[in-house]
Design an enzyme around this catalytic site. Structure first.
Site, mmCIF file in Angstrom:
data_model
loop_
_atom_site.group_PDB
_atom_site.id
_atom_site.type_symbol
_atom_site.label_atom_id
_atom_site.label_comp_id
_atom_site.label_asym_id
_atom_site.label_seq_id
_atom_site.Cartn_x
_atom_site.Cartn_y
_atom_site.Cartn_z
ATOM 1 N N ALA A 191 0.859 -1.198 0.000
ATOM 2 C CA ALA A 191 0.000 0.000 0.000
ATOM 3 C C ALA A 191 0.885 1.235 0.000
ATOM 4 C CB ALA A 191 -0.923 -0.001 1.203
ATOM 5 N N ASN A 192 0.302 2.394 0.208
ATOM 6 C CA ASN A 192 1.091 3.637 0.286
ATOM 7 C C ASN A 192 0.493 4.549 1.350
ATOM 8 O OD1 ASN A 192 -0.929 5.445 -1.006
ATOM 9 N ND2 ASN A 192 -0.610 4.013 -2.699
#
Ligand code: CTP
Length: 475
Positions: free
Chosen positions: A287-288
């Site tokens: 993810a980020n």
């Protein structure tokens, strides 16, 4: 940048005066030396003690005080001893006094005597801001080189919505820095332009013959703005009233988009927001750091202008924006499918931080670590590009807007991204600071028409501005 700068902060009479204390605190924190000047109206909303305590310097208040004069706080000393004069909040009355050059109180006299740049942050009820008298005063001041930050659109003290809210203290701080760095957009002040547009859109009837008289030196653009306000014959509805009356019926057959350039009634806008999560196995994912704040604020701002909004969002810890249909997804592929299912749309804003890659293989069971064994290696494969797909789609939205998160060569990269993705606008996003998850954003609006630099603003203010620009483009 503000270290050692001397700023005269004039606080005039508005319910938003309490925010001047926060502005003074931010300025002090940034190293500026702030002298507070409280007008008689301002003193009805914040106490002299509060302003003096927060600026940590003797306050100026009374034109006729021998004590203040003797201690170097007379109007000439105030006018000469500062690098910048900021009027925040600037009430309708203060703008009128400034435009007329009145000097019957300390603020008026200091403002007349100063040679320093002047920045004003207006705050008043939307109808007062929209009144031809105030628009004329603002135009006169802008023409004399006074810089404006705000006012913003939003909810006011009287529980009405409209343009007239004081700009948030961080936005005023950014404007102060821009003025002191000589990078304030002088020729085309987008804040004032937008505010004048809003005033024109919501304005009420003007002078009897529709032709107000301008003092010498007022430019034709300002004159045209004021004449346009004066030419509106009937009182206009507030933006809130517009949204209220139009929202529920927007989808009904035959519903016409409203002619008002600030309305998105009858329009459908698709917005993507948040990060995507790309599964590695049933418990792990890539993810980020995207918080979704900017995308969600855009969805809220579009809905506030009356649009039907479909918000396709990756996993975020934010409340759903009011009056917005939210479709929750995890992966980039789910996000693309949800976007395509939401078409047709008049406009699409792709603000999501979509993962560019996903693991080529997803474990069906949790990958176990084994004693002495090497860690597993991940092979990645590209995700679909949602922005590019929508830009080349058979049912392409009329206006497609993308974001570009850049840490260097922000504008150059955005220009090439615009061509590569096939979208109409790119909001180029400087992520070199703590933008991901932060509350502010510094953006440039890049289109075939050129590049617009916006000041650092709270994400909500960026969203409101973008929503207004979309409304204008679709009008
Ligand atoms: N975008 C998208 N689908 C992707 C990747 C990006 O819709 N798979 C959209 C984003 O929502 C944003 C824009 O494309 O509007 C960002 O483009 P991208 O090429 O990902 O640029 P950056 O994130 O800025 O990264 P890079 O500079 O590495 O290209």
């Amino acid at each position: 940048m503000l270290r050692g700068k001397r700023i005269l902060l004039i606080v005039s009479g508005s319910v938003a005066a309490y925010k001047a204390l926060e502005l003074a605190r931010l300025l002090g924190k940034a190293g500026a030396s702030v002298t507070g000047l409280l007008t008689p109206g301002g003193a009805r909303f914040v106490t002299p003690h509060a302003l003096q305590a927060i600026t940590n310097r003797p306050l100026a208040q009374d034109l006729w005080s021998l004590e203040e004069e003797g201690e170097g706080r007379g109007h000439i000393a105030l006018a000469r001893g500062h690098d910048l004069v900021v009027v925040a909040p600037a009430s309708a009355d203060r703008l009128a006094r400034m435009a007329a050059g009145l000097s019957d109180d300390l603020a008026g006299a200091a403002l007349l005597a100063t040679q320093a740049p002047v920045l004003v942050a207006p705050a008043m009820n939307w109808a007062m801001w929209a009144h031809p008298a105030t628009v004329a005063n603002a135009a006169i001041l802008a023409n004399r080189g006074v810089r404006f930050v705000g006012p913003e659109e939003g909810l006011m003290a009287e529980a009405e919505s409209g343009t007239g809210r004081l700009a948030e203290p961080p936005a005023i701080l950014a404007a102060i820095e821009a003025v002191l760095q000589n990078s304030f957009p002088d020729a085309a002040n987008p804040e004032l332009e937008a505010a004048l547009d809003a005033a024109i859109a919501a304005g009420e009837g003007g002078e009897e013959d529709g032709a107000p008289v301008f003092p010498t030196g007022v430019g034709s653009a300002a004159a045209a703005a004021v004449a346009a306000v004066a030419a509106v014959a009937a009182p206009g509805p507030s933006p809130a009233a517009l949204a209220d009356t139009a929202m529920p019926d927007a989808d009904e057959a035959g519903a016409e988009p409203a002619g008002d350039p600030l309305s998105l009634v009858g329009r459908h806008v698709l917005v993507t927001s948040g990060p995507t999560q790309e599964a590695i196995d049933p418990v792990r994912f890539l993810a980020n750091r995207s918080s979704g704040r900017q995308g969600h604020a855009i969805a809220a701002a579009l809905a506030a202008l009356g649009a039907r909004v479909t918000l396709v969002s990756g996993p975020v810890a934010l409340a759903d924006p009011p009056e917005v249909e939210v479709v929750r997804v995890e992966s980039a592929r789910d996000m693309l499918a949800a976007c395509e299912a939401a078409l047709p749309a008049d406009a699409a804003v792709c603000a999501a931080a979509v993962a560019d890659w996903r693991p080529a293989e997803v474990g069906t069971a949790k990958i176990k670590k084994r004693e002495g064994a090497a860690p597993p290696s991940l092979t990645l494969m590209p995700n679909p590009d949602i922005l590019a797909t929508l830009s080349h789609h058979a049912r392409r939205p009329g206006l497609v807007v993308g974001f570009a998160a850049e840490t260097e060569a922000v504008v150059e990269n955005a220009v090439s991204k615009l061509a590569r993705k096939g979208c109409d606008w790119i909001v180029a996003n400087d992520v070199s600071g703590d933008v991901m998850g932060g509350r502010e954003n510094t953006v440039h609006l890049v289109s075939a028409a050129g590049v617009e630099d916006w000041p650092t603003l709270p994400k909500e203010a960026v969203a409101e501005r973008l929503a207004r620009r979309i409304a204008e483009a679709l009008a």
